[in-house]
Design a protein around this motif. Structure first.
Motif, PDB file in Angstrom:
ATOM      1  N   ALA A   1       0.844  -1.207   0.000  1.00 15.00           N
ATOM      2  CA  ALA A   1       0.000   0.000   0.000  1.00 15.00           C
ATOM      3  C   ALA A   1       0.875   1.252   0.000  1.00 15.00           C
ATOM      4  N   GLU A   2       2.001   1.144   0.692  1.00 15.89           N
ATOM      5  CA  GLU A   2       2.928   2.282   0.764  1.00 15.89           C
ATOM      6  C   GLU A   2       3.633   2.485  -0.579  1.00 15.89           C
ATOM      7  N   GLU A   3       4.172   1.366  -1.087  1.00 19.30           N
ATOM      8  CA  GLU A   3       4.932   1.440  -2.344  1.00 19.30           C
ATOM      9  C   GLU A   3       4.064   1.946  -3.495  1.00 19.30           C
ATOM     10  N   PHE A   4       2.824   1.495  -3.535  1.00 18.52           N
ATOM     11  CA  PHE A   4       1.964   1.898  -4.651  1.00 18.52           C
ATOM     12  C   PHE A   4       1.059   3.080  -4.285  1.00 18.52           C
ATOM     13  N   GLN A   5       1.375   3.732  -3.216  1.00 23.38           N
ATOM     14  CA  GLN A   5       0.729   4.990  -2.808  1.00 23.38           C
ATOM     15  C   GLN A   5      -0.799   4.897  -2.799  1.00 23.38           C
ATOM     16  N   VAL A   6      -1.313   3.829  -2.155  1.00 20.81           N
ATOM     17  CA  VAL A   6      -2.764   3.652  -2.074  1.00 20.81           C
ATOM     18  C   VAL A   6      -3.308   4.585  -0.986  1.00 20.81           C
ATOM     19  N   LYS A   7      -4.204   5.490  -1.383  1.00 21.96           N
ATOM     20  CA  LYS A   7      -4.792   6.415  -0.406  1.00 21.96           C
ATOM     21  C   LYS A   7      -5.912   5.696   0.325  1.00 21.96           C
ATOM     22  N   CYS A   8      -5.679   5.382   1.616  1.00 21.13           N
ATOM     23  CA  CYS A   8      -6.687   4.639   2.363  1.00 21.13           C
ATOM     24  C   CYS A   8      -6.553   4.953   3.852  1.00 21.13           C
ATOM     25  N   SER A   9      -7.568   4.502   4.621  1.00 24.38           N
ATOM     26  CA  SER A   9      -7.508   4.760   6.056  1.00 24.38           C
ATOM     27  C   SER A   9      -6.692   3.686   6.762  1.00 24.38           C
ATOM     28  N   GLY A  10      -6.274   2.670   6.038  1.00 22.91           N
ATOM     29  CA  GLY A  10      -5.488   1.576   6.603  1.00 22.91           C
ATOM     30  C   GLY A  10      -5.698   0.317   5.777  1.00 22.91           C
ATOM     31  N   ILE A  11      -4.852  -0.668   5.987  1.00 24.97           N
ATOM     32  CA  ILE A  11      -4.941  -1.866   5.126  1.00 24.97           C
ATOM     33  C   ILE A  11      -6.165  -2.716   5.444  1.00 24.97           C
ATOM     34  N   ARG A  12      -6.871  -2.402   6.536  1.00 22.61           N
ATOM     35  CA  ARG A  12      -8.098  -3.149   6.862  1.00 22.61           C
ATOM     36  C   ARG A  12      -9.322  -2.512   6.218  1.00 22.61           C
ATOM     37  N   GLN A  13      -9.140  -1.390   5.542  1.00 18.46           N
ATOM     38  CA  GLN A  13     -10.281  -0.750   4.879  1.00 18.46           C
ATOM     39  C   GLN A  13     -10.798  -1.648   3.761  1.00 18.46           C
ATOM     40  N   LYS A  14     -12.124  -1.639   3.576  1.00 18.22           N
ATOM     41  CA  LYS A  14     -12.690  -2.493   2.521  1.00 18.22           C
ATOM     42  C   LYS A  14     -12.453  -1.872   1.150  1.00 18.22           C
ATOM     43  N   MET A  15     -12.272  -2.728   0.166  1.00 17.25           N
ATOM     44  CA  MET A  15     -11.981  -2.264  -1.188  1.00 17.25           C
ATOM     45  C   MET A  15     -13.071  -1.357  -1.726  1.00 17.25           C
ATOM     46  N   GLU A  16     -14.344  -1.690  -1.408  1.00 17.16           N
ATOM     47  CA  GLU A  16     -15.449  -0.936  -2.007  1.00 17.16           C
ATOM     48  C   GLU A  16     -15.429   0.540  -1.610  1.00 17.16           C
ATOM     49  N   GLY A  17     -14.682   0.872  -0.552  1.00 15.98           N
ATOM     50  CA  GLY A  17     -14.628   2.264  -0.122  1.00 15.98           C
ATOM     51  C   GLY A  17     -13.556   3.068  -0.849  1.00 15.98           C
ATOM     52  N   LEU A  18     -12.739   2.408  -1.689  1.00 17.48           N
ATOM     53  CA  LEU A  18     -11.655   3.121  -2.375  1.00 17.48           C
ATOM     54  C   LEU A  18     -12.138   3.733  -3.681  1.00 17.48           C
ATOM     55  N   SER A  19     -11.451   4.786  -4.115  1.00 17.66           N
ATOM     56  CA  SER A  19     -11.762   5.369  -5.420  1.00 17.66           C
ATOM     57  C   SER A  19     -11.215   4.448  -6.509  1.00 17.66           C
TER      58      SER A  19
END
Lengths: 500, 318
Positions: free
Chosen positions: A386-404
Motif C-alpha cells: 500500500a505504501e509502495e503503490f501509494q494507495v490512499k486509504c484509512s489503513g490496510i483493513r479498509q474495505k476495497m469498495e470504499g476506495l476510489s
C-alpha cells in the motif's frame, strides 16, 4: 443566457467525509460542460445528486426556474435529466430491451400485462433515432460486452429525450468507432439545444468536446472556465493543486527491448472470438493490442492467460525451461499475471480488505507455522504494498469498495508487481482512473519494463497504446490485421487506417 | 444452424432419451409404469410441489432464500382443511390455503426487508415459530378429542382430476404472466442484481420485496390447499423437519434453472417436477424403500442439479 439548471450551496456528506462542499453550479441550454477532478474529488457525487441517485444534504437546485429535488432517478428522468453512470450499469439477468425502460415499464402495461413487443420495438426505434451501435435487445445484459451495456445505458438515458444528459466516464468503455458515434450524437444534441455534462479522464478529449470545464478538488468547485482559456496542463494544475508533468508516456521513439523471447503464442483460436493469432513477446517489451469493438483484443488477453476454456493453439513461456500455458494455474505458477478490464467484477474482492486483496496472489509465500498463514507476513506485505503503490486509504483493513477507482487499480496492479513476474497481461489498466493515477501507472510500467518485465498491453485508448508500446498488433474481427513497431509510422492515423 | 434450431434439437434429443428410458422401464415392469392410473398419480404428485417451485422462482430471482416455506405450507394446508370443513365449502379450502400462505409469506418478507437479517437465517427462525404454531394447534385439537384439520372425502375434489389439472393450467398461466409479462415480475428479477443497482434504475425495492412475499405466498397457498385436498390432512412438523418439504420443489426449480437457456423457467418447473417424481416413481417400482434411500436419492438430485445450475452461471465480461 438563462440557466437551465442552477445549483446553490449543494452539500453531500458520507459519514465524516464531505463529498461536496457548498457547490454552486449552473448549466445553460446547448452547453457541453466538462467536469474535471481527481478520483474522489466529488464529480460523480455532484452529478448523481442532479440525477436523483443521491439525495442532497444541503443546498438548493432549480431546473427551468422551478425548485428541483429528485428523490429517485425516475424523478430525474421525468424532469428530463438522464444519466449514464460510471459503475452501476445494467440489470444483467434481464433482456437488454427491458433494461432500456426498467423502472418505467408501467407505460407498456395493457390490462396489467406488459406488451413486450412494444418494449423491444420502442427500444429498437431509440437505437435507430440516435444512431447507437446495434445491440441484441432480446439477450440478457450478462451476455453482452461492456461496450454494448454502455449502449443500453445510453439508450436508457436518451429514452426520456433529456434536456440535460450526464455522461460519467462513458467514453473510456467505448472503442474508437463508438466514441466517434458518441461525439456525433453530442454534436446533434447540442444543436438541438440540449445540455450535456461529461466526465472523462481524457483531458484532451474533454477540451475538444466541451464549451466550458468545471474543476472540482476535495469536494469544492475550484473554477468554471471556457475551454478556449485552458489547456491540459492548466486543467491538471487546477485538479491537483500543483504543477503536474505533461509527459505521461514514454519519451523515447524507438522500440527498446531484449532479443530473448519470453512468450510464444502460436495459432491461438477461441471460437467466434479469436482466429489464428500468433506472436512473440520479448524480454522487457510492451506489446500493445488495439482494435475496434468486438475486434477480439480483450479475448486474446484472456486466452493467453488460460481463462478461455475452449481455446486451441499453444502459449509457451520460455525461461530456464519452456512451459506450455494451458490454464490459469500454469500461468500463475510460472510467473504470469493478468489484470482484467472489469476490475470490480473480475479482479478484486470488493467486500474484503485491502490487505486480503494485496496478498491474494502471494499466499504461497506467506506461510507461517504448519498449514497456517502468517498474520505478520500478511500485514507486512500489505502495508509495504500500500505504501509502495501509494494507495490512499484509512489503513490496510479498509474495505476495497470504499476506495476510489484509481486506488482500487493501484491495489489491482500493485499486488502482481510485488511478485517476481515474467509476463503480465494488462487489459485497459487505466480505465476509470484520473490523470495523476494514470501518470503513476505509466511510470510503474516503465520501471517494470526497465527491470525486464514483459507486458501485453490491451487498450481501447489509442494514445495509451501508442504512448507505451514497443510494438503494436492491430486486430479486426478476431484476427491480427497489422503490426507496427515504435518509430516513424507510429501514429493514430496510420493505426485507424488498419483498424477500420 | 441457428441457436433456436439447436435448442429445439437438443431438447428433442433429451426428451427422446427420457421417453426411451420410460418405455424400456415400462416394458420391464409389464406396462405398469405407463399405465393410466400410474400416470395420473405421477402427474398429480408432480403438480403439488410445482406450485411451491413457482413460488421459489420469485424468491430465488431476487436473491432471497426462505427456509420457512415448508412450515407455511403446513399451516396453510391446515387452514384450508379447517375452513373447508365450515360452511364456506370449497371457497374456504381455496381461501384458507391462499390467504394463510400470502399472509405468512408477506410477514416473512416484511421481516427480511425491515430487520435486514439475512433471509436464510430469519427464515429458519420463522420456520421454528410456524412449526410451533402448528404443534400448538395440533395439541389443542387433541385436547378437544379431535385431530388436526382433515377434509372429508366429498371436499377433496380439488386434489383429483380433472380439477387438479385445471388448477395447474390456471397456475401456469398466472405464474408465466407474472414472471415474464408484468412490471412487478421484471422488477423482482431486477432485484437479483442487487438493491443498489435496482434502486438506481428507479425500482421501489421495499415494495418489490414485499410483493415477492405476496406472490410466493399465493403459490405456496395453492400448493397447500391442493396438498390438503389430495392427502386429506397435512401433519404438523417439528425440529425443522418442515425444511425437507421444500427439497423436492427445490430440485425441480434447480433443474429448471439449468434448462433456463433453452426453456422458460416457469414452463420448465412442471416438466422438471414431473421428471423428479418420475425418478421417485421408478425407485418405488424397483423396491427402493421410501423415507430412507429415496430421500438419499433426493438429496443427491438436489446437489447434482445445484452443481449444474451453478455451471450455467457465467458472468464473463468481454
Amino acid at each position: 443566457m438563462e440557466h437551465i439548471l442552477e445549483v446553490r450551496g449543494l452539500c453531500k456528506y458520507f459519514g465524516s467525509t464531505v463529498a461536496n462542499d457548498h457547490i454552486d453550479f449552473d448549466l445553460s441550454p446547448g452547453e457541453v460542460r466538462g467536469l474535471a477532478g481527481e478520483n474522489g474529488s466529488g464529480k460523480s457525487t455532484l452529478l448523481q445528486q442532479i440525477a436523483g441517485i443521491y439525495r442532497k444534504d444541503e443546498g438548493t437546485m432549480t431546473l427551468h426556474g422551478q425548485a428541483y429535488d429528485p428523490a429517485t432517478p425516475i424523478d430525474a428522468i421525468r424532469n428530463k435529466v438522464g444519466i449514464v453512470v460510471q459503475e452501476l450499469g445494467c440489470l444483467s439477468n434481464l433482456p437488454a430491451g427491458v433494461n432500456v425502460f426498467s423502472g418505467r415499464l408501467g407505460q407498456f402495461k395493457n390490462h396489467g400485462i406488459l406488451d413486450m413487443k412494444r418494449i423491444y420495438k420502442e427500444a429498437d426505434a431509440l437505437f435507430e433515432t440516435y444512431g447507437l451501435m446495434k445491440v441484441p435487445l432480446h439477450k440478457p445484459c450478462s451476455q453482452l460486452s461492456i461496450e454494448s451495456r454502455k449502449m443500453i445505458e445510453l439508450a436508457r438515458a436518451l429514452s426520456s429525450d433529456p434536456d440535460i444528459l450526464i455522461l460519467d466516464e462513458v467514453t473510456q468503455s467505448l472503442s474508437q468507432n463508438n466514441r466517434d458515434m458518441l461525439y456525433r450524437l453530442m454534436e446533434k444534441l447540442k444543436k438541438e439545444g440540449k445540455t450535456i455534462v461529461i466526465i472523462t479522464h481524457d483531458l484532451e478529449e474533454m477540451l475538444e468536446l466541451c464549451d466550458t470545464i468545471s474543476v472540482l478538488r476535495d469536494g469544492h468547485l475550484i473554477t468554471t472556465k471556457p475551454c478556449e482559456e485552458m489547456d491540459t496542463d492548466e486543467v491538471k494544475r487546477l485538479m491537483v493543486g500543483r504543477e503536474v508533468s505533461s509527459e505521461y508516456y514514454r519519451s523515447d521513439m524507438e522500440a527498446n527491448y531484449q532479443k530473448e523471447v519470453v512468450l510464444e503464442v502460436k495459432h491461438l483460436t477461441v471460437p467466434k472470438e479469436v482466429e489464428d493469432v500468433s506472436f512473440e513477446l520479448h524480454k522487457g517489451e510492451i506489446l500493445g493490442f488495439c482494435g475496434l469493438s468486438d475486434s477480439g483484443i480483450h479475448e486474446v488477453g484472456k486466452a493467453v492467460y488460460g481463462i478461455s476454456k475452449n481455446r486451441t493453439g499453444t502459449v509457451t513461456l520460455h525461461g530456464e525451461a519452456s512451459v506450455e500455458i494451458k490454464n490459469i494455474s500454469a500461468a500463475t505458477s510460472n510467473g504470469m499475471a493478468y489484470v482484467p478490464k472489469d476490475r470490480d467484477g473480475e479482479a478484486l474482492m470488493m467486500r474484503d480488505s485491502i490487505a486480503s486483496n494485496f496478498v491474494l496472489p502471494s499466499l504461497g509465500e506467506l506461510q507461517g507455522k504448519g498449514i497456517f498463514l502468517s498474520p505478520k507476513k500478511i500485514n507486512k506485505m500489505a502495508r509495504e504494498g500500500a505504501e509502495e503503490f501509494q494507495v490512499k486509504c484509512s489503513g490496510i483493513r479498509q474495505k476495497m469498495e470504499g476506495l476510489s477507482g484509481g486506488n482500487k487499480q493501484k491495489v489491482n496492479l500493485g499486488r502482481w508487481l510485488l511478485k517476481d513476474l515474467n509476463v503480465i497481461v494488462l487489459d485497459c489498466p487505466t480505465r476509470g482512473v484520473d490523470v495523476s493515477v494514470k501518470a503513476y501507472i505509466y511510470h510503474v510500467m516503465s520501471e517494470a519494463k526497465k527491470k525486464g518485465l514483459s507486458m501485453i498491453l490491451i487498450s481501447d485508448e489509442l494514445p495509451e497504446v501508442l504512448g507505451m508500446s514497443d510494438r503494436l498488433l492491430i486486430m479486426k474481427d478476431g484476427k491480427v490485421q497489422g503490426e507496427f513497431t515504435r518509430g516513424n509510422r507510429f501514429t493514430q492515423e496510420a493505426l485507424i487506417e488498419v483498424m477500420v | 444452424m441457428s441457436e433456436k434450431k439447436k435448442n429445439i434439437l437438443q431438447m428433442g434429443g433429451i426428451l427422446a432419451v427420457i421417453l426411451l428410458v420410460c418405455v424400456l422401464f415400462n416394458l420391464k415392469y409389464e406396462g405398469r409404469f405407463l399405465s393410466g392410473d400410474n400416470l395420473n398419480i405421477l402427474i398429480s404428485h408432480a403438480i403439488i410441489p410445482t406450485f411451491v417451485a413457482w413460488g421459489l422462482c420469485f424468491v430465488m430471482a431476487c436473491d432471497y432464500t426462505d427456509m420457512s416455506i415448508g412450515s407455511v405450507l403446513v399451516l396453510a394446508a391446515n387452514a384450508a382443511g379447517a375452513l373447508g370443513s365450515t360452511q364456506l365449502g370449497y371457497g374456504g379450502v381455496i381461501l384458507g390455503g391462499i390467504c394463510t400462505g400470502m399472509l405468512l409469506m408477506t410477514l416473512n418478507f416484511l421481516i427480511f426487508v425491515y430487520t435486514k437479517i439475512p433471509s436464510w437465517i430469519a427464515g429458519i427462525g420463522m420456520a421454528m415459530i410456524y412449526e410451533a404454531a402448528a404443534i400448538f394447534y395440533s395439541n389443542y385439537q387433541l385436547s378437544k378429542g379431535s385431530t388436526i384439520a382433515q377434509l372429508s372425502s366429498e371436499m377433496r375434489k380439488l386434489g383429483k382430476p380433472p380439477f387438479i389439472y385445471i388448477i395447474f393450467v390456471l397456475g401456469l398461466i398466472v405464474a408465466y404472466l407474472i414472471y415474464n409479462r408484468t412490471e412487478v415480475g421484471l422488477n423482482i428479477r431486477a432485484l437479483g442484481n442487487g438493491i443498489k443497482l435496482s434502486e438506481s434504475m428507479g425500482i421501489h425495492t421495499v415494495k418489490t420485496i414485499i410483493m415477492v412475499g405476496i406472490i410466493c405466498g399465493f403459490f405456496v397457498g395453492c400448493s397447500a390447499f391442493l396438498n390438503e385436498s389430495y392427502n386429506a390432512r397435512v401433519n404438523a412438523k417439528t425440529g425443522l423437519t418442515s425444511l425437507a418439504m421444500i427439497f423436492q420443489p427445490m430440485a425441480a426449480f434447480m433443474l429448471a434453472q439449468v434448462l433456463q437457456s433453452k426453456i422458460n423457467i416457469i414452463i420448465g418447473v412442471p416438466i422438471c417436477s414431473l421428471f423428479v417424481y418420475g425418478i421417485f416413481n421408478m425407485l418405488t417400482f424397483m423396491g427402493v424403500p421410501s423415507g430412507t434411500l429415496q430421500e438419499a436419492v433426493l438429496g443427491l438430485i438436489v446437489i447434482v442439479f445445484g452443481i449444474l445450475a451453478q455451471r450455467k452461471e457465467t458472468k464473463v465480461v468481454k
